[in-house]
Design an enzyme around this catalytic site. Structure first.
Site, PDB file in Angstrom:
ATOM      1  N   TYR A 167      37.037  27.407  31.051  1.00 61.18           N
ATOM      2  CA  TYR A 167      37.184  27.569  29.601  1.00 61.18           C
ATOM      3  C   TYR A 167      38.417  28.392  29.278  1.00 61.18           C
ATOM      4  CZ  TYR A 167      35.466  32.466  29.539  1.00 61.18           C
ATOM      5  OH  TYR A 167      35.318  33.821  29.716  1.00 61.18           O
ATOM      6  N   CYS A 168      38.910  28.234  28.043  1.00 59.31           N
ATOM      7  CA  CYS A 168      39.996  29.068  27.520  1.00 59.31           C
ATOM      8  C   CYS A 168      39.653  29.388  26.065  1.00 59.31           C
ATOM      9  CB  CYS A 168      41.355  28.383  27.680  1.00 59.31           C
ATOM     10  SG  CYS A 168      41.505  26.808  26.826  1.00 59.31           S
ATOM     11  N   GLN A 169      40.596  29.230  25.160  1.00 58.36           N
ATOM     12  CA  GLN A 169      40.333  29.475  23.745  1.00 58.36           C
ATOM     13  C   GLN A 169      39.816  28.228  23.032  1.00 58.36           C
ATOM     14  OE1 GLN A 169      40.304  32.223  21.951  1.00 58.36           O
ATOM     15  NE2 GLN A 169      40.090  31.279  19.931  1.00 58.36           N
TER      16      GLN A 169
END
Length: 282
Positions: free
Chosen positions: A236-238
């Site tokens: 995941y990231c933003q």
């Protein structure tokens, strides 16, 4: 019609595409900035803006589009089951990886990422054009089939349960400041409990046209950080943009991976999510 047998892996070097340029069953997709595409791009490449890859929700900015949104994407790409999609961008593969993930969620896996994207193409001295080619509409577009999506994505409720049970391995590929909570990109900052940090761009060689560092080097670094590549991982990231490349890296390493496309924009905007702040142990 028999399925064309293209010998193209998930990751290809720029030179490997050259023999296929102009093939009616090769769809080259450019996810670079529009200003770059207008100036130069790989011949026969169509331009795709990242907005086609995501659905905007109140708390999450990068989730997989619904069926209507995915249908619009397929029509924009103009691809049939017989096509092979070759993707690149101008940032090292994040948006390109995100498009490949979207297609995988539909069960379409005839996909390749150009290592280094347009930078590697230019570095190899290969031809470019500013011409925007007219492409004939495909009559047998691939069908939207979201029955495959659960193999490649995890939603908030499912992930929250796994986090509480400590039964999930998480790869946070944002910056250190985002991971620690110093930089706020949602209502709350920090990271998902037990997530390990390895910034996505660490895998890129900026001295070699943004190509990936050797996979063995990246594997060793991930293992040093505490990742177990024998166990599944959630990236995941933003907004599942940067983690588009993390997803590709996992696939290249033979690592079973899903993406949390709600990402930090959802987790951090919800006031009930468990959150950890502080520096990465690395």
């Amino acid at each position: 019609m028999t399925l064309p047998d293209f010998k193209l892996d998930l990751l290809i070097e720029a030179e490997e595409l050259v023999p296929y340029l102009g093939n009616e069953y090769i769809r080259v997709v450019d996810l670079s900035r529009a200003s770059v595409y207008e100036q130069l791009h790989i011949p026969h490449a169509i331009h795709l803006q990242p907005k086609w890859l995501v659905a905007q929700q109140e708390e999450a900015t990068g989730v997989l589009p619904d069926e209507a949104g995915l249908q619009a994407l397929i029509e924009k790409l103009n691809i049939s089951p017989n096509h092979h999609v070759v993707v690149y961008d101008d940032e090292g593969g994040a948006w390109a990886g995100r498009l490949i993930w979207n297609l995988h969620c539909l069960g379409f896996t005839r996909t390749s990422l150009i290592n280094g994207g347009i930078h590697a193409w230019l570095g190899a001295g290969l031809p470019t054009t500013a011409e925007v080619e007219k492409i004939s509409p495909v009559t047998d577009l691939i069908q939207i089939d979201l029955s495959h999506a659960a193999q490649f994505r995890v939603n908030y409720e499912e992930l929250r349960k796994q986090v509480e049970q400590e039964s999930v391995q998480l790869w946070d590929c944002r910056t250190s400041d985002e991971y620690s909570g110093v930089r706020l990109a949602a209502r709350r900052g920090g990271h998902i409990p037990n997530a390990l940090h390895f910034e996505w761009s660490t895998a890129l060689n900026r001295q070699n046209h943004l190509k990936l560092h050797p996979l063995e080097r990246t594997r060793q670094r991930l293992e040093q950080l505490g990742f177990d590549l024998q166990q599944p991982v959630v990236v995941y990231c933003q907004s599942h943009h940067r983690s588009g490349l993390a997803y590709i890296l996992a696939k290249l390493l033979g690592w079973e991976a899903k993406a949390y496309d709600g990402a930090w924009s959802e987790w951090g905007n919800r006031l009930d999510s468990p959150i950890i702040t502080g520096e990465s142990p690395s």
